[in-house]
Design an enzyme around this catalytic site. Structure first.
Site, PDB file in Angstrom:
ATOM      1  N   ASP A   8       0.913  -1.196   0.007  1.00 19.29           N
ATOM      2  CA  ASP A   8      -0.002  -0.154  -0.045  1.00 19.29           C
ATOM      3  C   ASP A   8       1.020   1.376  -0.172  1.00 19.29           C
ATOM      4  O   ASP A   8       2.042   1.072  -0.127  1.00 19.29           O
ATOM      5  CB  ASP A   8      -0.966  -0.119   1.130  1.00 19.29           C
ATOM      6  CG  ASP A   8      -0.263   0.236   2.644  1.00 19.29           C
ATOM      7  OD1 ASP A   8       0.923   0.493   2.377  1.00 19.29           O
ATOM      8  OD2 ASP A   8      -1.132   0.359   3.520  1.00 19.29           O
ATOM      9  N   HIS A   9       0.160   2.440   0.255  1.00 22.95           N
ATOM     10  CA  HIS A   9       1.104   3.598   0.201  1.00 22.95           C
ATOM     11  C   HIS A   9       2.159   3.442   1.216  1.00 22.95           C
ATOM     12  O   HIS A   9       3.224   4.220   0.977  1.00 22.95           O
ATOM     13  CB  HIS A   9       0.172   4.998   0.275  1.00 22.95           C
ATOM     14  CG  HIS A   9      -0.679   4.916   1.464  1.00 22.95           C
ATOM     15  ND1 HIS A   9      -1.699   3.823   1.524  1.00 22.95           N
ATOM     16  CD2 HIS A   9      -0.654   5.578   2.841  1.00 22.95           C
ATOM     17  CE1 HIS A   9      -2.160   4.090   2.870  1.00 22.95           C
ATOM     18  NE2 HIS A   9      -1.665   5.064   3.552  1.00 22.95           N
ATOM     19  N   CYS A  65       3.187  -2.987   4.034  1.00 21.61           N
ATOM     20  CA  CYS A  65       2.444  -1.854   4.127  1.00 21.61           C
ATOM     21  C   CYS A  65       3.280  -1.038   5.213  1.00 21.61           C
ATOM     22  O   CYS A  65       4.406  -0.941   5.531  1.00 21.61           O
ATOM     23  CB  CYS A  65       1.059  -2.358   4.861  1.00 21.61           C
ATOM     24  SG  CYS A  65       0.948  -3.353   6.151  1.00 21.61           S
ATOM     25  N   GLY A  66       2.462  -0.097   6.018  1.00 25.08           N
ATOM     26  CA  GLY A  66       3.133   0.723   7.122  1.00 25.08           C
ATOM     27  C   GLY A  66       3.868  -0.111   8.095  1.00 25.08           C
ATOM     28  O   GLY A  66       5.008   0.182   8.512  1.00 25.08           O
ATOM     29  N   THR A  67       3.268  -0.985   8.609  1.00 28.44           N
ATOM     30  CA  THR A  67       3.747  -1.944   9.736  1.00 28.44           C
ATOM     31  C   THR A  67       3.903  -3.401   9.330  1.00 28.44           C
ATOM     32  O   THR A  67       4.680  -4.196  10.155  1.00 28.44           O
ATOM     33  CB  THR A  67       2.451  -2.205  10.815  1.00 28.44           C
ATOM     34  OG1 THR A  67       1.406  -2.633  10.175  1.00 28.44           O
ATOM     35  CG2 THR A  67       2.449  -0.608  11.387  1.00 28.44           C
ATOM     36  N   GLY A  68       3.368  -4.107   8.222  1.00 26.25           N
ATOM     37  CA  GLY A  68       3.524  -5.487   7.871  1.00 26.25           C
ATOM     38  C   GLY A  68       2.161  -5.853   8.274  1.00 26.25           C
ATOM     39  O   GLY A  68       1.796  -7.029   7.975  1.00 26.25           O
ATOM     40  N   GLY A  70      -1.097  -5.183   8.882  1.00 29.40           N
ATOM     41  CA  GLY A  70      -2.516  -5.346   8.247  1.00 29.40           C
ATOM     42  C   GLY A  70      -2.435  -6.361   7.119  1.00 29.40           C
ATOM     43  O   GLY A  70      -3.407  -6.998   6.688  1.00 29.40           O
ATOM     44  N   MET A  71      -1.354  -6.111   6.284  1.00 32.22           N
ATOM     45  CA  MET A  71      -1.175  -7.080   5.222  1.00 32.22           C
ATOM     46  C   MET A  71      -1.255  -8.610   5.596  1.00 32.22           C
ATOM     47  O   MET A  71      -1.724  -9.420   4.952  1.00 32.22           O
ATOM     48  CB  MET A  71       0.166  -6.758   4.369  1.00 32.22           C
ATOM     49  CG  MET A  71       0.169  -5.378   3.461  1.00 32.22           C
ATOM     50  SD  MET A  71      -1.010  -5.700   2.269  1.00 32.22           S
ATOM     51  CE  MET A  71      -0.500  -4.473   0.922  1.00 32.22           C
ATOM     52  N   HIS A  98      10.860 -23.441   9.978  1.00 33.08           N
ATOM     53  CA  HIS A  98      10.130 -24.085  10.725  1.00 33.08           C
ATOM     54  C   HIS A  98       8.591 -23.748  10.290  1.00 33.08           C
ATOM     55  O   HIS A  98       7.807 -24.820  10.464  1.00 33.08           O
ATOM     56  CB  HIS A  98       9.971 -23.444  12.207  1.00 33.08           C
ATOM     57  CG  HIS A  98      11.131 -23.622  12.977  1.00 33.08           C
ATOM     58  ND1 HIS A  98      11.414 -23.604  14.203  1.00 33.08           N
ATOM     59  CD2 HIS A  98      12.562 -23.977  12.350  1.00 33.08           C
ATOM     60  CE1 HIS A  98      12.682 -24.024  14.667  1.00 33.08           C
ATOM     61  NE2 HIS A  98      13.567 -23.981  13.631  1.00 33.08           N
ATOM     62  N   ARG A 132       9.749 -32.580  11.985  1.00 33.40           N
ATOM     63  CA  ARG A 132       8.547 -32.406  12.962  1.00 33.40           C
ATOM     64  C   ARG A 132       7.875 -31.205  12.680  1.00 33.40           C
ATOM     65  O   ARG A 132       6.831 -31.000  12.931  1.00 33.40           O
ATOM     66  CB  ARG A 132       9.464 -32.303  14.237  1.00 33.40           C
ATOM     67  CG  ARG A 132      10.238 -31.079  14.364  1.00 33.40           C
ATOM     68  CD  ARG A 132      10.864 -30.900  15.796  1.00 33.40           C
ATOM     69  NE  ARG A 132      11.705 -30.049  16.204  1.00 33.40           N
ATOM     70  CZ  ARG A 132      13.004 -29.893  15.714  1.00 33.40           C
ATOM     71  NH1 ARG A 132      13.431 -30.466  14.769  1.00 33.40           N
ATOM     72  NH2 ARG A 132      13.699 -28.555  15.926  1.00 33.40           N
ATOM     73  N   HIS A 133       8.492 -30.175  11.828  1.00 35.03           N
ATOM     74  CA  HIS A 133       7.948 -28.912  11.396  1.00 35.03           C
ATOM     75  C   HIS A 133       6.650 -29.076  10.527  1.00 35.03           C
ATOM     76  O   HIS A 133       5.867 -28.530  10.452  1.00 35.03           O
ATOM     77  CB  HIS A 133       8.828 -28.046  10.708  1.00 35.03           C
ATOM     78  CG  HIS A 133      10.014 -27.824  11.948  1.00 35.03           C
ATOM     79  ND1 HIS A 133       9.835 -27.010  13.056  1.00 35.03           N
ATOM     80  CD2 HIS A 133      11.336 -28.111  11.815  1.00 35.03           C
ATOM     81  CE1 HIS A 133      11.213 -26.975  13.681  1.00 35.03           C
ATOM     82  NE2 HIS A 133      11.846 -27.533  12.941  1.00 35.03           N
TER      83      HIS A 133
HETATM   84  C1  RB5 Z   1      -1.706   3.022   6.423  1.00 38.44           C
HETATM   85  O1  RB5 Z   1      -1.959   4.130   6.981  1.00 38.44           O
HETATM   86  C2  RB5 Z   1      -1.342   1.694   7.703  1.00 38.44           C
HETATM   87  O2  RB5 Z   1      -2.530   1.577   8.324  1.00 38.44           O
HETATM   88  C3  RB5 Z   1      -1.025   0.609   6.793  1.00 38.44           C
HETATM   89  O3  RB5 Z   1      -0.007   0.868   5.791  1.00 38.44           O
HETATM   90  C4  RB5 Z   1      -0.752  -0.687   7.539  1.00 38.44           C
HETATM   91  O4  RB5 Z   1       0.372  -0.332   8.445  1.00 38.44           O
HETATM   92  C5  RB5 Z   1      -1.819  -1.379   8.131  1.00 38.44           C
HETATM   93  O5  RB5 Z   1      -1.595  -2.383   8.884  1.00 38.44           O
END
Ligand code: RB5
Length: 156
Positions: A8-9, A65-68, A70-71, A98, A132-133
């Site tokens: 995303d952005h 994404c911004g944090t990974g 949400g994706m 694993h 085992r994995h």
């Molecule tokens: C977008 O602002 C942010 O919410 C998205 O990139 C992501 O971090 C969501 O988990």
């Protein structure tokens, strides 16, 4: 190996960096967007990669994404997907050995480009250990089945 990549952005800049890493590694890939820093909704991009990996069209996926976070939530809704959020090299290796993760998620606002490139290289070049994995992966698949999802024949 064919890799599907999307962002995303919040992950757009890092996606562009990681595409260069894939080029350097001579790994075939397809970019499913987004193609600018304009605000978009991460589920619209995550699902495109997750469905293509689950179907077997692509062996691995990369989502940013911004944090990974949400994706990864989006991707892990798709039966057969094991998506790991990774921001360190130890986890990059471990989640392949694993968990046999087939999608990696990273946060463009969390990790710098140099570390992200190292993480991606390690994740792409590490094999699943099996043994085992594999039994434990089977238990994940059993949970999917319990809730009515049948994994694709690709065995993801
Ligand atoms: C977008 O602002 C942010 O919410 C998205 O990139 C992501 O971090 C969501 O988990």
């Amino acid at each position: 190996m064919k890799v599907a990549i999307a962002a995303d952005h919040g992950g757009y800049d890092l996606k562009e960096t990681l595409k260069n890493t894939l080029l350097e590694l001579r790994i075939e890939f397809e970019d499913f967007g987004t193609h600018s820093s304009d605000s978009v909704d991460y589920p619209d991009y995550g699902i495109q990669v997750a469905e293509r990996v689950a179907s077997g069209e692509f062996e691995r996926g990369v989502l940013i994404c911004g944090t990974g976070l949400g994706m990864s939530m989006v991707a892990n809704k798709v039966p057969g997907i094991r998506c790991a959020v990774v921001h360190d090299t130890f986890s990059a290796k471990a989640t392949r050995e694993h968990n046999d993760s087939n999608i990696i998620a990273m946060g463009g606002r969390v990790v710098g480009p140099g570390l992200a490139e190292d993480i991606l290289r390690i994740w792409l070049q590490t094999d699943f250990l099996g043994g085992r994995h594999a039994k434990r992966i089977g238990k994940i698949t059993d949970i999917e089945s319990k809730y009515g999802h049948q994994p694709e024949a690709s065995g993801c």
